[in-house]
Design a protein around this motif. Structure first.
Motif, PDB file in Angstrom:
ATOM      1  N   THR A 112       6.314   3.045   1.346  1.00 21.45           N
ATOM      2  CA  THR A 112       6.047   1.710   0.803  1.00 21.45           C
ATOM      3  C   THR A 112       7.114   0.757   1.303  1.00 21.45           C
ATOM      4  O   THR A 112       8.247   0.742   0.789  1.00 21.45           O
ATOM      5  CB  THR A 112       6.048   1.738  -0.733  1.00 21.45           C
ATOM      6  N   ALA A 133       1.554   1.051  -0.391  1.00 23.99           N
ATOM      7  CA  ALA A 133       1.977   2.292   0.248  1.00 23.99           C
ATOM      8  C   ALA A 133       1.037   2.671   1.387  1.00 23.99           C
ATOM      9  O   ALA A 133      -0.187   2.596   1.255  1.00 23.99           O
ATOM     10  CB  ALA A 133       2.029   3.421  -0.774  1.00 23.99           C
ATOM     11  N   TYR A 134       1.627   3.099   2.496  1.00 19.14           N
ATOM     12  CA  TYR A 134       0.888   3.723   3.590  1.00 19.14           C
ATOM     13  C   TYR A 134       0.950   5.228   3.387  1.00 19.14           C
ATOM     14  O   TYR A 134       2.026   5.776   3.095  1.00 19.14           O
ATOM     15  CB  TYR A 134       1.491   3.344   4.940  1.00 19.14           C
ATOM     16  N   ARG A 135      -0.175   5.887   3.559  1.00 20.56           N
ATOM     17  CA  ARG A 135      -0.261   7.311   3.233  1.00 20.56           C
ATOM     18  C   ARG A 135      -0.550   8.132   4.487  1.00 20.56           C
ATOM     19  O   ARG A 135      -1.505   7.860   5.208  1.00 20.56           O
ATOM     20  CB  ARG A 135      -1.322   7.542   2.149  1.00 20.56           C
ATOM     21  N   TYR A 136       0.286   9.154   4.700  1.00 17.27           N
ATOM     22  CA  TYR A 136       0.186  10.029   5.877  1.00 17.27           C
ATOM     23  C   TYR A 136      -0.074  11.449   5.377  1.00 17.27           C
ATOM     24  O   TYR A 136       0.719  11.994   4.607  1.00 17.27           O
ATOM     25  CB  TYR A 136       1.477   9.988   6.683  1.00 17.27           C
ATOM     26  N   GLU A 195       4.099   9.220   1.431  1.00 19.09           N
ATOM     27  CA  GLU A 195       3.827   7.815   1.141  1.00 19.09           C
ATOM     28  C   GLU A 195       5.049   6.977   1.507  1.00 19.09           C
ATOM     29  O   GLU A 195       6.168   7.280   1.098  1.00 19.09           O
ATOM     30  CB  GLU A 195       3.494   7.619  -0.336  1.00 19.09           C
ATOM     31  N   THR A 204       0.747  14.454   0.875  1.00 17.80           N
ATOM     32  CA  THR A 204       0.739  13.121   1.461  1.00 17.80           C
ATOM     33  C   THR A 204       2.137  12.532   1.412  1.00 17.80           C
ATOM     34  O   THR A 204       2.784  12.544   0.366  1.00 17.80           O
ATOM     35  CB  THR A 204      -0.241  12.205   0.708  1.00 17.80           C
ATOM     36  N   PRO A 232      -5.576   1.369   5.602  1.00 20.74           N
ATOM     37  CA  PRO A 232      -4.686   0.263   5.225  1.00 20.74           C
ATOM     38  C   PRO A 232      -3.899   0.617   3.972  1.00 20.74           C
ATOM     39  O   PRO A 232      -4.247   1.558   3.249  1.00 20.74           O
ATOM     40  CB  PRO A 232      -5.656  -0.896   4.978  1.00 20.74           C
ATOM     41  N   PRO A 233      -2.833  -0.100   3.700  1.00 20.53           N
ATOM     42  CA  PRO A 233      -2.036   0.219   2.507  1.00 20.53           C
ATOM     43  C   PRO A 233      -2.850   0.050   1.238  1.00 20.53           C
ATOM     44  O   PRO A 233      -3.773  -0.765   1.162  1.00 20.53           O
ATOM     45  CB  PRO A 233      -0.883  -0.793   2.580  1.00 20.53           C
ATOM     46  N   GLU A 251      -0.596   9.332  11.679  1.00 20.80           N
ATOM     47  CA  GLU A 251      -1.140   7.991  11.519  1.00 20.80           C
ATOM     48  C   GLU A 251      -1.525   7.799  10.054  1.00 20.80           C
ATOM     49  O   GLU A 251      -1.994   8.747   9.398  1.00 20.80           O
ATOM     50  CB  GLU A 251      -2.375   7.786  12.397  1.00 20.80           C
ATOM     51  N   PRO A 252      -1.341   6.601   9.513  1.00 20.96           N
ATOM     52  CA  PRO A 252      -1.746   6.393   8.115  1.00 20.96           C
ATOM     53  C   PRO A 252      -3.235   6.575   7.950  1.00 20.96           C
ATOM     54  O   PRO A 252      -4.031   6.325   8.882  1.00 20.96           O
ATOM     55  CB  PRO A 252      -1.294   4.956   7.834  1.00 20.96           C
TER      56      PRO A 252
END
Length: 580
Positions: free
Chosen positions: A305, A336-339, A303, A301, A330-331, A326-327
């Motif tokens: 932020t 942090a957004y996780r991809y 991340e 992943t 939601p954060p 795409e994440p």
């Protein structure tokens, strides 16, 4: 900036993370974009696909029989001790241990991989006859390489999707006997009907969703356009299954649409390929399957932020192929957004991160953190044991707001490389579209721009495809003439080639103006056309490289990290000149 990786631990894979950016942005003019190239390198994965030619799943064994040569001759000797179940499936090694050959091992020693092969069986596949024969042979070649215990299935693709093997909606477990039965089913496969790629992928997704293998993979082959899309719209199917499995899409013949295959591969994080000669397909499938069997890290992943006031515009993969990211939602509580990125072996991938921020009210003359980027392991679940990968610490994406246009106009070489590559792909697509509508003048103009950009980024493979379409007079200037005898399918091959990017240029950041600190070294690597990637820990420069220090430090008051030159923590606001 230099790579970082965490220490500690012994054995297992290690991930490294590099960032490459120009930190200077204009302090005037409202919202600004910051572009950063992230390089993620994984090393130390252990491929478990056997290399012994007498192994049951080695590619040299075309029969799929353990230890047999190409004509079924037993190469193991009379005392090999291979015991078989009543149906003929090998169940023991010569030393008496149960067979456990697979592409890595998941929870409880289960194989990591589940594979679905989708074969286009539309009516157009019947001519020339070599095309459908090559499709069946390629699927069989891939099946022969699947290690014992691997879940697999074969799907027949027409205007619908139906099971070829096993006969019911489910997946078989690879063994010598099951591989032989799958090959027999392929040999009797009929062709006739239309094309609905959405239906094919939906069935493949349902099959993989019912398995507990962490790496789900689809290998799809087609020779035509998605003419029955109304039956099951492809976009809706991609919305459903995006991020759930990886799909590599291949074209054969002269009627496939590269744009459609790219749409599938970019949404499902795979690649696009094609063959000009039908006989080459089985060999390509063998090479692709061999690479797939080295993937032992199911996912990582990325991340991101963002700091307060910073927004993420996009994160996309740009090397070795393009893929949309795409994440996953939601954060999190940490912002942090996780991809999610899937199926890693020993390899390097690069990502283009675009952040936006407004300089209004921001300090001048110092480095500020716009975002922190890092890597994380997948959460443990029924199909995912925690992956044994040592991770690097997070990296900072920094900005230095400036009134000096000479600084803010500078673009990082890695960022510029992939921006040019994006324009290259757009020019190729525009040339193909112009040619389809009969506008040769526009096609020639766009193709010339494509040649110029391909030359600029060192894309040697597409340049060879360009020469099938045009007589190139000056690649650097983009001067060419369309060939009168060009084949329209050559545009599709060119679009396919343009989706495979080069690693990037050598960093060539100029020396900073007097009074400013030197730029940190750029990322390692070269264009495959000019030289090899020297690997982590090496920088390109006119002088011998020197190790670069860490460019961030931990905040003593929270778990965040800040640039070395920052006076305040961007996460908690703590004054870094004081103790907490």
């Amino acid at each position: 900036m230099r790579p970082e990786s965490s220490g500690g631990g012994a054995g297992g894979a290690t991930a490294a993370l590099e960032t490459s950016q120009s930190k200077y942005l204009s302090a005037s003019g409202g919202e600004q974009e910051m572009h950063v190239v992230l390089t993620v390198r994984v090393e130390g994965t252990v491929p478990t696909h056997p290399t012994d030619p007498t192994h049951p799943t080695h590619p040299a064994d075309p029969t799929g029989h353990p230890g047999r040569g190409p004509h079924g001759d037993d190469r193991r000797g009379p005392d090999a001790g291979d015991r078989r179940a009543p149906d003929g499936d090998a169940v023991r090694h010569p030393d008496g241990d149960a067979i456990r050959h697979a592409a890595g091992a998941g929870p409880g020693g289960a194989p990591l991989l589940a594979q679905v092969l989708v074969v286009d069986c539309s009516g157009s596949m019947t001519w020339p006859q070599e095309k459908f024969r090559a499709a069946r042979q390629a699927a069989a070649a891939a099946i022969r390489m699947l290690p014992a215990g691997t879940r697999f299935a074969v799907v027949q693709g027409t205007e619908d999707a139906t099971m070829v093997f096993p006969a019911h909606e489910g997946m078989a477990v690879s063994s010598a006997g099951q591989r032989r039965r799958a090959e027999a089913a392929l040999q009797g496969l009929p062709a006739g009907g239309g094309t609905c790629i959405g239906a094919w992928l939906d069935l493949a997704g349902r099959l993989l969703a019912a398995q507990d293998a962490p790496i789900g993979h689809v290998l799809l082959l087609t020779d035509g356009r998605n003419e029955h899309d109304r039956t099951m719209p492809l976009d809706a199917v991609l919305d459903t299954w995006e991020g759930r499995f990886v799909c590599d899409a291949w074209g054969i013949g002269d009627g496939w649409d590269a744009g459609e295959l790219l749409r599938v591969a970019r949404r499902l994080h795979g690649s696009v390929g094609a063959v000009r000669e039908e006989a080459a397909l089985p060999g390509e499938y063998e090479k692709l399957t061999a690479r797939l069997l080295t993937k032992t890290v199911p996912e990582l992943t990325v991340e991101v932020t963002p700091a307060p006031g910073t927004a993420i515009r996009y994160l996309k993969q740009v090397f070795p192929t393009e893929a949309d990211l795409e994440p996953g939602g939601p954060p999190g509580p940490d912002g942090a957004y996780r991809y999610t990125t899937r199926a890693w072996g020993d390899e390097t991938r690069r990502y283009h991160l675009c952040l936006t921020a407004d300089p209004t009210g921001r300090p001048r003359g110092e480095d500020l953190q716009l975002a922190a980027v890092g890597l994380a392991r997948p959460a443990a679940g029924p199909a995912m044991a925690p992956t044994a990968v040592r991770l690097p610490p997070p990296r900072a994406c920094v900005v230095h707001w400036t009134e000096d246009p000479a600084l803010s106009r500078h673009t990082d070489t890695q960022v510029a490389h992939f921006q040019l590559y994006g324009r290259f792909g757009q020019a190729v697509a525009a040339a193909a579209a112009a040619y389809r509508r009969g506008d040769r003048e526009a096609a020639e103009r766009h193709l010339g721009e494509g040649v110029r950009l391909a030359h600029a980024v060192g894309a040697t493979r597409p340049l060879a495809d360009f020469r099938r379409l045009a007589d190139i007079e000056d690649a650097a200037a983009g001067r060419l003439r369309l060939r009168p005898d060009l084949a329209p399918i050559d545009f599709e091959h060119l679009i396919t080639a343009s989706s495979h990017s080069t690693y990037g240029p050598e960093p060539d950041d100029p020396a900073p103006p007097p009074g400013l600190p030197p730029h940190p070294p750029g990322g390692a690597g070269t264009d495959p056309a000019t030289g090899p990637d020297p690997g982590p820990g090496t920088a390109f420069s006119a002088t011998a490289p020197a190790p670069a220090p860490a460019l961030t430090r931990p905040c003593p008051a929270c778990d965040g990290r800040a640039p070395l030159t920052a006076r305040f923590c961007p996460r908690c606001g703590h004054d870094l000149r004081e103790r907490p």
